[in-house]
Enzyme design. Sequence first.
Site, short mmCIF file in Angstrom:
data_model
loop_
_atom_site.label_atom_id
_atom_site.label_comp_id
_atom_site.label_asym_id
_atom_site.label_seq_id
_atom_site.Cartn_x
_atom_site.Cartn_y
_atom_site.Cartn_z
N SER A 1 0.84 -1.20 0.00
CA SER A 1 0.00 0.00 0.00
C SER A 1 0.88 1.25 0.00
CB SER A 1 -0.96 -0.05 1.19
OG SER A 1 -1.97 0.91 1.06
N ASP B 1 -10.14 -5.71 -3.19
CA ASP B 1 -9.51 -4.66 -2.38
C ASP B 1 -10.43 -3.44 -2.33
OD1 ASP B 1 -7.88 -2.46 -1.54
OD2 ASP B 1 -6.08 -3.52 -2.20
N HIS C 1 -7.35 -6.09 0.86
CA HIS C 1 -6.15 -5.24 1.01
C HIS C 1 -5.26 -5.66 2.17
CE1 HIS C 1 -4.09 -1.50 -0.08
NE2 HIS C 1 -4.00 -1.18 1.19
#
Length: 282
Positions: free
Chosen positions: A152, A228, A261
């Site tokens: 991320s 996600d 995620h």
Amino acid sequence: MAAAPLETLSEHTCFGGRQGFYRHASAAIGLPMRFAVFVPPQAAKGPVPVLFYLAGLTCTEETFPIKAGAQRVAAELGLLLVAPDTSPRSAGIPGEADAWDFGVGAGFYLDATQAPWSAHWHMERYLTEELRQVIGQHFPADLSRCGIFGHSMGGHGALTLALRHPALYRSVSAFAPIAAPSQCPWGEKAFTGYLGADRQAWRAHDASALVEDGQRCPPILIDQGLADQFLPTQLNPDHFEQVCAGAGQPLTLRRHPSYDHGYYFISSFMADHLAHHARHLG
């Protein structure tokens, strides 16, 4: 050069190696910084390749060692794993911990140019200069064989640092990276606060823009979950894929139905990423 003092917070035997957590006084940051290191059993015979992992928003140096499930495979492959904290802490800046996506836990792996953040938010210099030196001084690390990866915000950091410092990193990968931060709310907020309003200055810290502007790095591996929750608004992997294809930057972008995620996703493909780095690091 004398070794910088290092405080050992805890160490634990793990898959024949050692997982440790440490703290030191950082000159680059101007505050104490914490990081984690896994030393594989092969290091008993000499220096081993080093793989830096950059975590995402709200994470600490503990997130990767606890959640990613990387140590077993790193022990098999002989990789030393380094996981730094995600930002300075306790800098005394008013409001520094008020937002989960800016300030504490959200260093974005760059050097801030805007006050008050420019006093301590020097994560790029810390990672590419000071922490490398600390690792080389205190651990059996072969700094000529370094890779970098992350998740991320940390995926953004891995991509941009690999592109900005190609002499430092021989391998790079990312899980669900913020691949075009100038074009998403997380990046716009961070870049405005840390770098100012000039969007041209943002390009130097945007992986898509860096590739467009001629920067190159070793072949990139990216894994992205299609469930996600941040994919539609924050991550832009399709754009990054198009930019890399047009520029000739080698990229393997793997898309995975039903994965989200978090670290269940990351741990599912961790072995593939470690093998990717081991191939490039020899």
